[in-house]
Design an enzyme around this catalytic site. Sequence first.
Site, PDB file in Angstrom:
ATOM      1  N   HIS A 153      18.754 130.962  65.439  1.00 49.56           N
ATOM      2  CA  HIS A 153      19.335 130.642  64.132  1.00 49.56           C
ATOM      3  C   HIS A 153      19.560 129.126  64.095  1.00 49.56           C
ATOM      4  O   HIS A 153      19.767 128.503  65.136  1.00 49.56           O
ATOM      5  CB  HIS A 153      20.672 131.389  64.037  1.00 49.56           C
ATOM      6  CG  HIS A 153      21.368 131.305  62.730  1.00 49.56           C
ATOM      7  ND1 HIS A 153      22.102 130.208  62.339  1.00 49.56           N
ATOM      8  CD2 HIS A 153      21.463 132.191  61.714  1.00 49.56           C
ATOM      9  CE1 HIS A 153      22.627 130.443  61.145  1.00 49.56           C
ATOM     10  NE2 HIS A 153      22.249 131.639  60.733  1.00 49.56           N
ATOM     11  N   ASP A 231      24.411 132.750  72.102  1.00 46.58           N
ATOM     12  CA  ASP A 231      24.773 132.933  70.703  1.00 46.58           C
ATOM     13  C   ASP A 231      24.918 134.442  70.509  1.00 46.58           C
ATOM     14  O   ASP A 231      23.930 135.179  70.447  1.00 46.58           O
ATOM     15  CB  ASP A 231      23.675 132.356  69.803  1.00 46.58           C
ATOM     16  CG  ASP A 231      23.933 132.660  68.333  1.00 46.58           C
ATOM     17  OD1 ASP A 231      24.819 133.476  68.036  1.00 46.58           O
ATOM     18  OD2 ASP A 231      23.231 132.082  67.492  1.00 46.58           O
ATOM     19  N   GLN A 234      25.191 138.153  66.815  1.00 45.45           N
ATOM     20  CA  GLN A 234      24.624 139.465  66.484  1.00 45.45           C
ATOM     21  C   GLN A 234      24.737 140.471  67.624  1.00 45.45           C
ATOM     22  O   GLN A 234      24.203 141.573  67.516  1.00 45.45           O
ATOM     23  CB  GLN A 234      23.152 139.315  66.065  1.00 45.45           C
ATOM     24  CG  GLN A 234      22.925 138.420  64.873  1.00 45.45           C
ATOM     25  CD  GLN A 234      23.589 138.922  63.590  1.00 45.45           C
ATOM     26  OE1 GLN A 234      24.105 140.036  63.526  1.00 45.45           O
ATOM     27  NE2 GLN A 234      23.601 138.088  62.572  1.00 45.45           N
ATOM     28  N   LYS A 257      31.171 139.188  61.041  1.00 45.43           N
ATOM     29  CA  LYS A 257      30.023 140.068  61.299  1.00 45.43           C
ATOM     30  C   LYS A 257      30.455 141.329  62.047  1.00 45.43           C
ATOM     31  O   LYS A 257      29.623 142.157  62.407  1.00 45.43           O
ATOM     32  CB  LYS A 257      28.966 139.317  62.110  1.00 45.43           C
ATOM     33  CG  LYS A 257      28.334 138.153  61.339  1.00 45.43           C
ATOM     34  CD  LYS A 257      27.206 137.543  62.110  1.00 45.43           C
ATOM     35  CE  LYS A 257      26.761 136.195  61.585  1.00 45.43           C
ATOM     36  NZ  LYS A 257      26.133 136.244  60.272  1.00 45.43           N
ATOM     37  N   CYS A 396      17.926 131.464  57.779  1.00 46.39           N
ATOM     38  CA  CYS A 396      18.425 130.350  58.602  1.00 46.39           C
ATOM     39  C   CYS A 396      17.708 130.302  59.949  1.00 46.39           C
ATOM     40  O   CYS A 396      18.331 130.024  60.989  1.00 46.39           O
ATOM     41  CB  CYS A 396      19.931 130.428  58.821  1.00 46.39           C
ATOM     42  SG  CYS A 396      20.879 130.421  57.308  1.00 46.39           S
TER      43      CYS A 396
END
Length: 439
Positions: A153, A231, A234, A257, A396
Amino acid sequence: MANLAHTTGIETTSEKTEADTGAKATSATSGFIPSLVPREDFPILARQIHGKPLVFLDSTASAQKPRQVLDAMDAFNRTTYANIHRGAYTLSEEATAAYEGARKKVARFINARSVREVIWTRNTTESINLVAHTWADANLHPGDTILITEMEHHSNIVPWQLAAARTGAALRYVPITDDGELDMAAFDQLIERHPPRLVAVTQMSNVLGTLPPVGEIIAKAHAAGALVLLDAAQSVPHTAVDVRALGCDFLAFSAHKMLGPSGIGVLWGRRELLDAMPPFLGGGDMIRDVSLQHSTWADLPWKFEAGTPAITEAVGFGAAVDYLSALGMANVRAHEHALAAYALERLAAIPDLRIYGPPADRRGGVVSFTLGDIHAHDLATLLDREGIAIRAGHHCAQPLMERYQLAATARASFYVYTTSAEIDALAAALEQARSIFAF
Ligand code: C6P
């Protein structure tokens, strides 16, 4: 399966979790997959859009909130709100206890060694920027390498581009294969030729749903002397993430999220690394003493938390973590795995529809696709008329889109409240769109 679970750090479906949830992860044709949660917990799901029931398939962008989160925030605002760490009065003490209590819940959720390792930020983006400023500026020099991947991302690309420009370090990228996996042979070569100081990689692609083998990446990066930032925007919302078992050095994620509010996120880091890093932003709450000449810093985690933070949002984040913990993250993962398998099979049956990314066993609950030459934005607009919310665009992740020579894709994503009936509604609306464009 066992090997995949080991290398991705993502739990795969077990017999026990299938039995627990009723979700059948192995067969997409085995029938209806119900919501993992009471849908009434999510008031927004009762909405109608253009006269049709809302089918919300964009949780990868932001998840919806259960009433348990909404109520916790509302009750806090009505009865307990005050600034924290400030007042010697009851309300401020109670607000501080609620705010710091939420931090403890998040620390437990990711199995942090200490609550001091959990830094509140605004979101994943700010968490990565914090490391890219403080750690990178203090540790990177010309000739050093930062290694990231082509599936990141923008939040895990641009901060490193800026850090590379400031420090003179080189930014290198692990390429992606045609079927949407990281090219691990190229990773091995890059590590050998240009031993990095830091490897920053997503634990799940927000476009392809790919689950990179982060266990293997961490082991190899550490062997080469590099730190690893994950990261986890997710991954933490969708599966059990245990920072001690993973052995990573930094982890970044966002509350919005994972059923929580926007405006708050987390940087987790190993304590000795965070201790050695200079502060990010200066101001109130992050200092020990200030004189006209110089200042000294507060202890972790407050050294990195300048100014009045998102107090009510922290309380909501704590409630979201309680909700997910009660569900069990293995059950969340099993549910989404079943939905991804179902969606792949259902959408693959639509002529002219092309799906990007790996098979269900190697992806999370995200499916990106194109339909003939219908522009993804047109598709999203048509689906919206049927009450179906999907995301369209580059998500993104422009370097990833460039890799597949795509301007945009449509993307459907699933969460704890998604049912297979909603995927059926998506498939029917896509068939309808196909007939409108008549190819
Ligand atoms: N992806 C999506 O629709 P923030 O905005 O800071 O909370 O999260 C940024 C971010 C970082 N990494 C990954 C892998 C992400 O998916 C995201 C956010 C959303 O895909 C919004 S662009």
